[in-house]
Every structure is written in structure tokens, then in C-alpha cells.
Design an enzyme around this catalytic site. Structure first.
Site, PDB file in Angstrom:
ATOM      1  N   LYS A 186       4.949 -10.885   8.638  1.00 16.44           N
ATOM      2  CA  LYS A 186       5.034 -11.581   7.200  1.00 16.44           C
ATOM      3  C   LYS A 186       4.333 -12.529   6.898  1.00 16.44           C
ATOM      4  O   LYS A 186       3.761 -12.952   6.003  1.00 16.44           O
ATOM      5  CB  LYS A 186       6.303 -11.401   6.563  1.00 16.44           C
ATOM      6  CG  LYS A 186       7.003  -9.758   6.667  1.00 16.44           C
ATOM      7  CD  LYS A 186       6.331  -8.932   5.793  1.00 16.44           C
ATOM      8  CE  LYS A 186       7.020  -7.385   5.615  1.00 16.44           C
ATOM      9  NZ  LYS A 186       6.111  -6.598   4.804  1.00 16.44           N
TER      10      LYS A 186
ATOM     11  N   GLU B 221       9.288 -10.199  -3.953  1.00 16.91           N
ATOM     12  CA  GLU B 221      10.299  -9.165  -3.702  1.00 16.91           C
ATOM     13  C   GLU B 221      10.695  -9.208  -2.386  1.00 16.91           C
ATOM     14  O   GLU B 221       9.939  -9.410  -1.444  1.00 16.91           O
ATOM     15  CB  GLU B 221       9.801  -7.728  -4.413  1.00 16.91           C
ATOM     16  CG  GLU B 221       8.984  -6.985  -3.302  1.00 16.91           C
ATOM     17  CD  GLU B 221       7.955  -7.603  -2.757  1.00 16.91           C
ATOM     18  OE1 GLU B 221       7.417  -8.497  -3.688  1.00 16.91           O
ATOM     19  OE2 GLU B 221       7.237  -7.427  -1.558  1.00 16.91           O
TER      20      GLU B 221
ATOM     21  N   SER C 152       6.210  -5.750  15.176  1.00  8.81           N
ATOM     22  CA  SER C 152       5.988  -6.568  13.954  1.00  8.81           C
ATOM     23  C   SER C 152       6.879  -7.528  13.634  1.00  8.81           C
ATOM     24  O   SER C 152       6.822  -8.572  12.918  1.00  8.81           O
ATOM     25  CB  SER C 152       5.985  -5.497  12.838  1.00  8.81           C
ATOM     26  OG  SER C 152       6.977  -4.790  12.788  1.00  8.81           O
TER      27      SER C 152
END
Lengths: 398, 260
Positions: free
Chosen positions: A90, A112, A379
Site C-alpha cells: 500500500k 478510506e 502483498s
């Protein structure tokens, strides 16, 4: 091949910009601002600097020897995005977007978050650049991910509970959009995946493309050839989009996105928009969507909060329809099994999201041979999930 | 002639400002919504918007979000709203607009929707998440049968966007009073009047001002440029107070009369 999206933000028939008029000027400003960044080598130098020195890139491409032996087929490599600062891919996107926001002169950041990984990655970069930061999070998710709420607060963000709708990621996104409509002049909205209105799906993909760009160089170095398969989980689809992008033109490399089948596709309790949805418009773009016959959006279900979203990035819809990528789905139970398998074989605890990609290997690997190569995007790391998994495993064993 | 166009012509020739009333269809139930439309027509509303409930109403504040959720609980869909309109059309000539997010229309199919809306006597459509750039197909389909897509403009809209929008628009322009979502505001900011002026300088189309308006005094923010106010959350709150249908009718009717 023409590069996508087109000037209206479409990947084939998917994408676009479906937002209230009040946001249009901001989106055009963002699109132009981002175009300026793309043509400015200084921007990339700065982005690169923070990727290396703040997030710790490049991340390794790790040969998972024991997992390979266990599954008995193609060589399995893991792209270790879990080793990034804040624990997931991220941060690649939040670093890129915060630099764009700074150039646009914005003083406030909103985002969000579902599992909290994007929220933590946003809070970290906002703090580093001295920007005010508000994170919207569904009340239900705040309960499930208490630790990440605390991390965001430690990093100086305000976490705003969202009580509307299903009180999860979809509703947090609605609330962030409402905030943005109200404060559009001083605020940049850092969307966390390859979703939202144009230019977000393209911009987030570009910032995540570092994953595939590095992996391509790394696999050529270690294997002297391109991989046969890329496998990544897909909720909104940012880590998959980032891994796939540098390989899209290499037609021999098979691209596989793995969605969350939740309790099973046939139960209706899942988050597999591409496998179980149909085209629709949500959160600013046209893509595959979980919805009922009347066009009302259905709640998604997945054990992984990060995949628990009824939509999916429009570029994935395009890759599916054009058959450049294939999309599969694995259940909560299969993901849990893969979660423990990786921990046991390799001493790595994957995020539940990433465990979906790993779970698909059980289906893929038996059809491969030992001289083939698979890259799986790991990830994120699973520390955030251990309490949830421990609870779920107890339920399974009963 | 389209009823919206007609209505604004008679307002202008009478030198009056109009009131456009919004109801969330199906809150508390479709039958009450139908009765409220007739009451609003009777008490002087110029037009009525029927709001189609949606799971993800990003342009709406808490009041309409909650009404939308109640209507969804009642199982109300775009289908139901169209048949309600068809029944109302037999009883009243008031212009009826549908306000809906785009996905229910997209899911219905644009051509099917336009056919059915036309048959139900709908005059116009407002889609808050469909900006100019995405509106061409729907706008053309509506125009072919004499209906209007009502475009929204906002204080953040550039002059170029205003100009491009008014070229495509018909019926009236929905001017959004301020940045943000629907819901009562104590003061209408100066940006509202400024927007009306900027839009008026580029078109003769009627201009309606919405978002935040709840009192007859706020009608003054229309100045010379505006033709009507749109009242949503204030009415929805009165409906939310509940009681017998007769009581709700009286409450909403009495309120709308204060704007006369």
C-alpha cells in the site's frame, strides 16, 4: 497497442468518471497535476528516493524452496511486498499520491480503509510531510482491526468511524467521497486501490507498477527467463495491477488474479466481483460489481477485510473481458489453509489477502512442471491477521 | 410541450419563484409517497422529484441517506417508482422528475428505462453522479421522447464547464448552492448567488437552486437570476417524524405553503 486508459479514463468499456459535478474540477486538476508529475524527472527522483529510503525498496524476489518442494511443480518465487515499511504494498501508492498532493498545494489528506493497511500507509506519509490526515473506517472493521486503528492514531491520524450501510470498506469509501465533496479545495483524497474515478485507477496502477518492474528484472537475473505465471490477489486489485503491468505485453506470461470466494461463490456470500458480478457503476467507475437485479449494490463477504469490497478496478474488468488475464476465486477456508502452510514451510506469515493468491497455487501447481516459474505477489504481512486467524482456526477445528 | 418547460414559463409570466419538492420514494411507504405528491401539488409546489433509494448515496447527507435506507428496507426499486409515477400521472399534471443514482438506470438498461419512464409520464431525470462527460447517451435517448436530463452545476464548476453544460442542457439547470452533500444548512453561502450569476450569463434556461434550502427566507438567495428552489432534506425530515398518513400530509403540506 495504444496505452490505456483513453482520454476519458476508459479501459475498453470500463472506467470513466461517475461523480458529482462538484468533484469534476478537482479530478481534472488531479489529472493535469499528475500528467505534469509524469513528465517531470524530478518527481520520479523524489518518489524513488522515498521508495528506497523510507519504504526500503527494492523488495526481494524470494525463491520459496520448501513451498516449491511441498507442492511439487513449478518453481515458486514470492515478491516480498510484505517487507515494505508499514507491512504491505500500500505504501508505494500513498508515497506517490502524497507527493502529487504536495505539488497540488493540498494541506489535508483523507483516505478510506478496510483492513487498515491503506489507512496506516496513508497516515505514515501524511505525518512525514506534515499534512493533516483523516481516515474513514467502517465501525465493523474498526472492531476487527483494533490494532491498526491504534497504529493510525499513533501516526497522528484521526480515525473516523463510519456507521452507515454495512459499516465496512464500501461505506468508508462513500463517507470519504462525501468529505471530499465538502472540502475539495484544500483536501486530497488518497484512494487506496485501482478503483474510483479517472485518473485514480491509472495513477494507482502506475505507482504500484514498481512491483512488477522490479520483479521482471529480478526474475531475469535469477532464472534468465520470464516467468510462466504471475499470481496475485484481487479485491480492488492494486497489487495485481502493479505486478501485471510490466508483463502485459509479454503474451506468454499468464496473468492470474485471485478473488475472494468467501463462503463459496454459490452461497452468494463472497467478494468475487469479476467471477460473480456484472458491470455496474460504483464509486466513480464502471466495472464489474456485486449487485442485485435492481442495481442495488450487494454487501461483499470475505474473511480478509482488504478483499471485502463489492467492486473491482476497471482495468481488471478490461483484462478479464479481453482475456489477457484470468480471474479465479478461492474460499475463506482455502485461504486459511494457505496462511498456515506458508508459515510452516517458509517461516513467513502472509496477510490474509495474500493468502488468497497462495491458496490458488494448490490448483495451479499440479498442472505445471518443475522447469516452469511462478511469481506470487506476497502483498502484505499477516501480523494484523493473527488474532482473526486464531479465532477462525478454532472454529474450523470444532 | 414538456411539463417542466411549461411550468417555468408560467412561473416567469406570473413573476413568481417556484418550489421543487423532493421525496424519497417509499419512505415510509409508496402509498404515502403518492399521497404526498398530490398534497404537494395541491399546496403549490411547482414540481416534484421522486428520489429512488440507493445503497450508496454519495451525494446525500444523513437525512436522505436514512430515508433511502428505510425505503430499501421496504424493498422499493426503480420499477416501483416508475409505476407509482404512472398512477400519479392519471391524477395530476404536476411535472414529475426522477432523481436517481446512475447504477439503477444502467442496470435497468438505458433504452428500457427511457421507454418506461416516458410511458409513466415522467418529465425529467436528475442523476447526481452522472457528469456531463458521461451523459451523452442518456441525454440523447431522453430528448428523443421529449424528456430532459437535468444537469447539475456547482460553485466549483469552471466557466468552460458551465458553458459546455448549458449547451447540452434542457428543462432547467440544477445549481448546487455549496460544496458538500444534501442537507439543511443555516446559511446559504454567497457562492450560491455567484454561481447563479455565472450560469445566467451563459444561458436563458431556468435555474433552480438546491442543497441546504429549508426556509422561505432563503428563497431570497435566488436573486433575479434564479427561478426556483429545490427542497429535499427539510421535507424528508418532516416525513420522518411519522404518524398517520393524514398527519404527515398536513405537516408537509403546511410547510410547503409557507413558501407561497
Amino acid at each position: 497497442m495504444k496505452s490505456l486508459p483513453d482520454s476519458k479514463g476508459y479501459f475498453g468499456s470500463f472506467g470513466g468518471r461517475f461523480v458529482p459535478e462538484t468533484l469534476m474540477t478537482a479530478l481534472i486538476e488531479l489529472e493535469e497535476g499528475y500528467e505534469d508529475c509524469k513528465s517531470d524527472p524530478e518527481f520520479y527522483k523524489e518518489f524513488q528516493y522515498y521508495l528506497e529510503n523510507y519504504s526500503g525498496r527494492p523488495t526481494p524476489l524470494y525463491f520459496a524452496a520448501r513451498l516449491t518442494a511441498r507442492l511439487g511443480g513449478a518453481k515458486i518465487y514470492l515478491k516480498r511486498e510484505d517487507l515494505n515499511h508499514t507491512g504491505a504494498h500500500k505504501i508505494n501508492n500513498t508515497l506517490g499520491q502524497v507527493l502529487v498532493a504536495k505539488r497540488l498545494g493540498k494541506s489535508r489528506i483523507i483516505a478510506e480503509t478496510g483492513a487498515g493497511q491503506h489507512g496506516v500507509a496513508t497516515a505514515a506519509v501524511a505525518t512525514m510531510f506534515g499534512l493533516e490526515c483523516d481516515i474513514y473506517m467502517g465501525e465493523e472493521d474498526m472492531k476487527r482491526q483494533e490494532l491498526n486503528v491504534f497504529r493510525m492514531q499513533l501516526l497522528g491520524a484521526r480515525v473516523i468511524p463510519v456507521m452507515s450501510g454495512s459499516r465496512t470498506l464500501k461505506d468508508a469509501t462513500n463517507e470519504a467521497l462525501r468529505d471530499w465533496v465538502s472540502n475539495v479545495e484544500n483536501t486530497h483524497y488518497i484512494i487506496g486501490s485501482v478503483v474510483g474515478p479517472h485518473p485514480y485507477p491509472a495513477m494507482v496502477r502506475d505507482f504500484q507498477a514498481v512491483i512488477g518492474y522490479e520483479a521482471r528484472g529480478q526474475i531475469l537475473e535469477s532464472e534468465g527467463k520470464l516467468p510462466n505465471y504471475l499470481v496475485a490477489c484481487v479485491g480492488g486489485g492494486s497489487n495485481a495491477a502493479g505486478l501485471f503491468y510490466s508483463f502485459i505485453k509479454d503474451k506468454k506470461v499468464k496473468l492470474i488474479g485471485v478473488e475472494a470466494a468467501g463462503k463459496g461463490l454459490s452461497t452468494g456470500s463472497h467478494a468475487a466481483s469479476l467471477s460473480g458480478g456484472r458491470p455496474g457503476v460504483l464509486h466513480g467507475n464502471l466495472s464489474y460489481l456485486l449487485q442485485n437485479a435492481a442495481g442495488q449494490v450487494e454487501s461483499a463477504h470475505s474473511i480478509s477485510a482488504g478483499l471485502d469490497y463489492p467492486g473491482v478496478g476497471p482495468e481488471h474488468a478490461f483484462l478479464k473481458d479481453s482475456k489477457r488475464a484470468a480471474y479465479e476465486a478461492v474460499t475463506d477456508a482455502e485461504a486459511l489453509k494457505a496462511f498456515t502452510l506458508l508459515a510452516e514451510c517458509e517461516g513467513i506469515i502472509p496477510a490474509l489477502e495474500s493468502a488468497h493468491a497462495l491458496a490458488y497455487l494448490e490448483q495451479l501447481i499440479p498442472a505445471t512442471c518443475p522447469d516452469q516459474v511462478v511469481i506470487v505477489c506476497l502483498s502484505g504481512r499477516g501480523d494484523k491477521d493473527v488474532a482473526e486467524v486464531s479465532k477462525a482456526l478454532k472454529e474450523v477445528s470444532i | 410541450m414538456n411539463r417542466i418547460v411549461q411550468s417555468f414559463q408560467s412561473l416567469r409570466s406570473a413573476g413568481r419563484k417556484g418550489v421543487i419538492a423532493y421525496l424519497t420514494a417509499g419512505d415510509p411507504d409508496l402509498e404515502t409517497t403518492g399521497e404526498l405528491v398530490l398534497e404537494l401539488a395541491h399546496r403549490g409546489a411547482a414540481m416534484v422529484e421522486l428520489g429512488v433509494p440507493f445503497t450508496d448515496p454519495v451525494a446525500d447527507g444523513p437525512v436522505i441517506q436514512a430515508a433511502s435506507a428505510r425505503a430499501l428496507q421496504n424493498g422499493v426499486t426503480l420499477d416501483h417508482v416508475l409505476s407509482l409515477a404512472g398512477q400519479l400521472r392519471l391524477k395530476t399534471d404536476i411535472p414529475l422528475l426522477i432523481m436517481t443514482y446512475y447504477n439503477p438506470v444502467f442496470s435497468y438498461g438505458i433504452n428500457c428505462f427511457v421507454d418506461d419512464a416516458h410511458k409513466s409520464g415522467i418529465d425529467g431525470l436528475i442523476v447526481p453522479d452522472l457528469p456531463l462527460e458521461e451523459s451523452e447517451t442518456l441525454n440523447r435517448a431522453l430528448n428523443n421522447v421529449g424528456m430532459h436530463l437535468i444537469y447539475l452545476l456547482s460553485p466549483t464548476s469552471s466557466t468552460e464547464r458551465i458553458d459546455a453544460t448549458v449547451q447540452q442542457a434542457g428543462g432547467f439547470i440544477y445549481c448546487v448552492s455549496s460544496k458538500g452533500v444534501t442537507g439543511v444548512r443555516s446559511e446559504i453561502p454567497a457562492s450560491a448567488r455567484d454561481l447563479l450569476r455565472r450560469v445566467r450569463s451563459l444561458t436563458e434556461l431556468p435555474l433552480a437552486l438546491g442543497f441546504g434550502i429549508s426556509s422561505p427566507e432563503q428563497v431570497e438567495s435566488l436573486g433575479d437570476e434564479g427561478d426556483a428552489v429545490i427542497i429535499g432534506s427539510a421535507i424528508v425530515s418532516l416525513v420522518e417524524e411519522g404518524g398517520q398518513t393524514r398527519e404527515i400530509r398536513e405537516r408537509v403540506g403546511g410547510y410547503i405553503e409557507t413558501f407561497r
